[in-house]
Design an enzyme around this catalytic site. Structure first.
Site, PDB file in Angstrom:
ATOM      1  N   ARG A  75      -5.705  17.926 108.925  1.00 28.44           N
ATOM      2  CA  ARG A  75      -7.294  17.995 109.147  1.00 28.44           C
ATOM      3  C   ARG A  75      -7.408  19.063 109.893  1.00 28.44           C
ATOM      4  O   ARG A  75      -6.033  19.622 110.383  1.00 28.44           O
ATOM      5  CB  ARG A  75      -7.621  16.876 110.364  1.00 28.44           C
ATOM      6  CG  ARG A  75      -8.857  16.732 111.318  1.00 28.44           C
ATOM      7  CD  ARG A  75     -10.117  16.894 110.202  1.00 28.44           C
ATOM      8  NE  ARG A  75     -11.014  16.498 110.691  1.00 28.44           N
ATOM      9  CZ  ARG A  75     -12.497  16.347 110.097  1.00 28.44           C
ATOM     10  NH1 ARG A  75     -12.658  16.874 108.950  1.00 28.44           N
ATOM     11  NH2 ARG A  75     -13.520  16.099 110.577  1.00 28.44           N
ATOM     12  N   ASN A 129     -16.234  19.555 104.497  1.00 32.58           N
ATOM     13  CA  ASN A 129     -17.123  18.626 104.810  1.00 32.58           C
ATOM     14  C   ASN A 129     -18.135  19.387 103.912  1.00 32.58           C
ATOM     15  O   ASN A 129     -19.181  18.377 103.077  1.00 32.58           O
ATOM     16  CB  ASN A 129     -17.238  20.099 106.070  1.00 32.58           C
ATOM     17  CG  ASN A 129     -18.452  19.187 107.246  1.00 32.58           C
ATOM     18  OD1 ASN A 129     -18.395  17.300 107.003  1.00 32.58           O
ATOM     19  ND2 ASN A 129     -19.020  19.515 107.763  1.00 32.58           N
ATOM     20  N   THR A 166     -17.736  15.065 100.454  1.00 32.67           N
ATOM     21  CA  THR A 166     -15.890  14.684 100.424  1.00 32.67           C
ATOM     22  C   THR A 166     -15.577  14.718  98.946  1.00 32.67           C
ATOM     23  O   THR A 166     -16.316  14.669  98.440  1.00 32.67           O
ATOM     24  CB  THR A 166     -15.851  14.328 101.648  1.00 32.67           C
ATOM     25  OG1 THR A 166     -15.976  14.756 102.805  1.00 32.67           O
ATOM     26  CG2 THR A 166     -14.218  14.119 101.605  1.00 32.67           C
ATOM     27  N   ASP A 172     -18.047  18.873 112.545  1.00 38.49           N
ATOM     28  CA  ASP A 172     -17.572  17.662 112.961  1.00 38.49           C
ATOM     29  C   ASP A 172     -17.144  17.280 113.981  1.00 38.49           C
ATOM     30  O   ASP A 172     -16.966  16.342 114.980  1.00 38.49           O
ATOM     31  CB  ASP A 172     -16.570  17.185 112.326  1.00 38.49           C
ATOM     32  CG  ASP A 172     -17.228  16.577 110.983  1.00 38.49           C
ATOM     33  OD1 ASP A 172     -18.237  16.057 110.340  1.00 38.49           O
ATOM     34  OD2 ASP A 172     -15.941  16.436 109.985  1.00 38.49           O
ATOM     35  N   GLY A 197     -18.548  10.586 102.017  1.00 31.91           N
ATOM     36  CA  GLY A 197     -19.432  10.040 101.772  1.00 31.91           C
ATOM     37  C   GLY A 197     -20.088  10.346 103.684  1.00 31.91           C
ATOM     38  O   GLY A 197     -21.137   9.650 104.266  1.00 31.91           O
ATOM     39  N   SER A 254     -13.518  12.499 112.455  1.00 31.74           N
ATOM     40  CA  SER A 254     -13.613  12.198 111.363  1.00 31.74           C
ATOM     41  C   SER A 254     -14.013  11.035 110.895  1.00 31.74           C
ATOM     42  O   SER A 254     -13.685  10.204 111.962  1.00 31.74           O
ATOM     43  CB  SER A 254     -12.205  12.919 110.363  1.00 31.74           C
ATOM     44  OG  SER A 254     -12.727  12.576 109.021  1.00 31.74           O
ATOM     45  N   SER A 255     -14.769  10.262 109.093  1.00 26.07           N
ATOM     46  CA  SER A 255     -15.127   9.731 109.802  1.00 26.07           C
ATOM     47  C   SER A 255     -14.311   9.206 108.195  1.00 26.07           C
ATOM     48  O   SER A 255     -14.242   7.864 107.248  1.00 26.07           O
ATOM     49  CB  SER A 255     -16.609   9.493 108.916  1.00 26.07           C
ATOM     50  OG  SER A 255     -17.170   9.549 109.927  1.00 26.07           O
TER      51      SER A 255
END
Ligand code: DON
Length: 566
Positions: free
Chosen positions: A102, A395, A375, A417, A467, A446-447
């Protein structure tokens, strides 16, 4: 039995909504089936490169490096050398792990860097242009994974990617639309002479000659070319000229992290997913453990009751996400409590089939919400039985829109984010708290939810999606479609999806995916249904191990995605 239930509820839905034009995907659609190996990604050219690397004797980690770079060539919308991501892997011997590559906040980042003198968020500062950029992790990610597990020389892995960059990639119709949609922003940030300022049309060929040169230097000099070499210096110079704060020290300091995965059971499955700084695995566990006692198969697929159970579990999990989660290198997360059965059951104890739980009863706040698919995810199973699940991102669409012409790639806007201000929504409508505030060298929450699922101790599924905030719920519904409703991989991916993220208090639904009857019933129960802005929820890439051991690759028809295997 499950299949029977699914078919009958599907038929019932069709009968009850004949005139409502609800479009259901075809049942029993089969994806690409292969004997030995499978790659699924956002572009055919990219999946082909992954497949080629595997055919040459490479393994899933070699393919990962090639695919990650090929995405930068063929899918600049989300692939780049200027982004970051997460990998979850499972070796053939059952060993599991994750790699965190990341982005990080620059050393000169400050908590209030996106606020004006009145402490109001400055619109666009964390999303557009050089100030939005986090320190990229992609090159460090592919080298770290390759160093630990790769088989082929990196030189050979990068060769077909460089060839593709020189030969160019043909613009698809969907790509033409995306480029058109963001062209004005790209021009606003880079002027009108950059490669992507041109009005590209379907069937044009975009050659990436500058990117090819950058990749050739990396091919020759390795990881340090990006973090402590000519490419890195050029990047820093460019960033500073563009008004950013990235320094040489930021690049030199960048390190990936090998992290322990989130693992949990769901019926006879074992789910392996990404731990913080992604909220993906964490939320997936909270949601799946909350719904496990409800035996979704008996409630039927996408019925009012199953939507209620999933929505209520999501509502509660996202409320926790936004408050507690952040980079574990900076904040302490009460993981054991939040993931305990007692806590999760207690959270669900206020749920009733008779009425929606208002989000204001779970916590506070009113915010706006948008979602997208910017993404990208890829899933790999190699002929040796290793599985790799990677979600990678810059992103937003084309990241910060800042395009380094000389190096040939877009830079991320991952700084968005972070929580710029407590209680203030980011571009995904997610609100953050103290745990996700900006600090130098910290990773933004993050997701992303790259996930691998085992069944009876064996590899069963590799899955993930873009998403934004809807990533977690799209991965969830895909796993449930396979496990609870006996669907194959492609069929599970094709199904319409819905999403709730606590705030705003709405159930987002893909248009045409849910009948008016279902929407009305949910509305009467107190759910706020929103089909207005939603185009697609997620763009899932999955691989399923079939009962005969073959692999079914499912590529999401919502994009140009493609499964390729042998
Ligand atoms: O890490 C995250 O959760 C986001 N940066 C992911 C962005 C994304 O999925 C964009 N596409 N919708």
């Amino acid at each position: 039995m499950k299949k029977l239930l699914l078919i009958s509820s599907f038929l019932l839905l069709c009968i009850s909504c004949k005139k409502e034009q609800t479009q259901q995907p075809e049942a029993n659609v089969i994806g690409v089936v292969s004997e030995n190996a499978m790659v699924v990604s956002a572009r055919e050219e990219v999946s082909e490169i992954g497949n080629l690397i595997l055919q040459k004797g490479g393994n899933a980690f070699d393919a990962m490096a090639g695919i990650e770079m090929a995405l930068a060539v063929a899918y600049p919308y989300a692939g780049s050398l200027g982004g970051g991501g997460f990998m979850v892997y499972r070796l053939d011997n059952g060993e599991i792990g994750t790699l965190d590559f990341r982005e990080k906040a620059p050393l000169l980042a400050t908590e209030k860097m996106y606020l004006d003198e009145n402490d109001e968020v400055i619109k666009g500062k964390s999303t557009l242009g050089a100030m939005a950029v986090g320190i990229p992790g992609n090159i460090a990610g592919i080298y770290a994974s390759h160093e630990k597990y790769g088989k082929l020389p990196m030189k050979d892995i990068l060769a077909p990617v460089i060839a593709l960059a020189k030969k160019g990639v043909i613009v698809t119709e969907k790509q033409e639309l995306r480029l058109k949609k963001y062209r004005d922003f790209i021009i606003e940030v880079n002027g009108d002479s950059s490669l992507f300022a041109k009005e590209w049309k379907a069937n044009d060929t975009i050659k990436r000659l500058q990117l090819a040169k950058t990749l050739e230097r990396i091919q020759k000099n390795g990881r340090d070319e990006f973090y402590d070499g000519e490419t890195g210096y050029k990047l820093v110079e460019f960033m500073q000229k563009s008004g950013g704060i990235m320094t040489k020290k930021d690049l030199k300091n960048y390190q990936v992290r090998w992290r322990k995965p989130i693992t949990f059971s769901y019926d006879d499955l074992r789910v392996i997913s990404m731990a913080p700084p992604s909220s993906g695995g964490f939320c997936l566990q909270q949601i799946m453990k909350a719904i496990e006692p409800f035996h979704l198969d008996s409630l039927g697929h996408n019925t009012v009751q199953s939507i209620q159970v999933i929505t209520e579990a999501e509502r509660r999990a996202y409320a926790d996400r936004n408050y507690f989660l952040g980079d574990p290198d900076f904040v302490s997360i009460p993981t054991e409590t939040l993931l305990s059965e007692t806590y999760i059951n207690e959270r669900m104890s206020t749920f009733s089939f008779k009425k929606a739980t208002p989000s204001s009863d779970v916590s506070h706040g009113v915010i706006a919400f948008t979602e997208s698919d910017e993404t990208t995810h890829y899933s790999i199973v190699d002929p040796f039985g290793n599985a790799v699940s990677v979600t990678t991102t810059i992103n937003g669409a084309y990241g910060s829109k800042l395009y380094c012409e000389e190096l040939g790639f877009f830079l991320n806007n991952e700084m968005d984010d972070f929580s710029s201000k407590p209680g203030e929504p980011n571009m995904f409508g997610l609100i953050g708290a103290e745990a996700n505030k900006i600090e130098p060298q910290k990773r933004m929450l993050s997701s992303m939810t790259p996930t691998i699922v085992e069944k009876n101790g064996k590899l069963f599924m590799v899955v993930g999606t873009p998403g934004g905030s809807t990533i977690i719920t799209s991965v969830l519904q895909t796993i449930l479609n396979v496990h609870e409703y006996d669907m194959g991989m492609q069929e599970a991916i094709n199904q319409p999806r819905f999403h709730h993220q606590w705030l705003p208090d709405t159930v987002k639904m893909e248009p045409d995916g849910f009948s008016e009857t279902i929407r009305n019933e949910l509305t009467q129960l107190g759910y706020f249904i929103d089909v207005s802005e939603s185009i697609v929820i997620g763009k899932v890439e999955g691989i399923l191990v079939l009962p005969d051991g073959k692999l079914e690759g499912g590529a999401d028809p919502r994009g140009d995605d493609k499964a390729v295997g042998f």
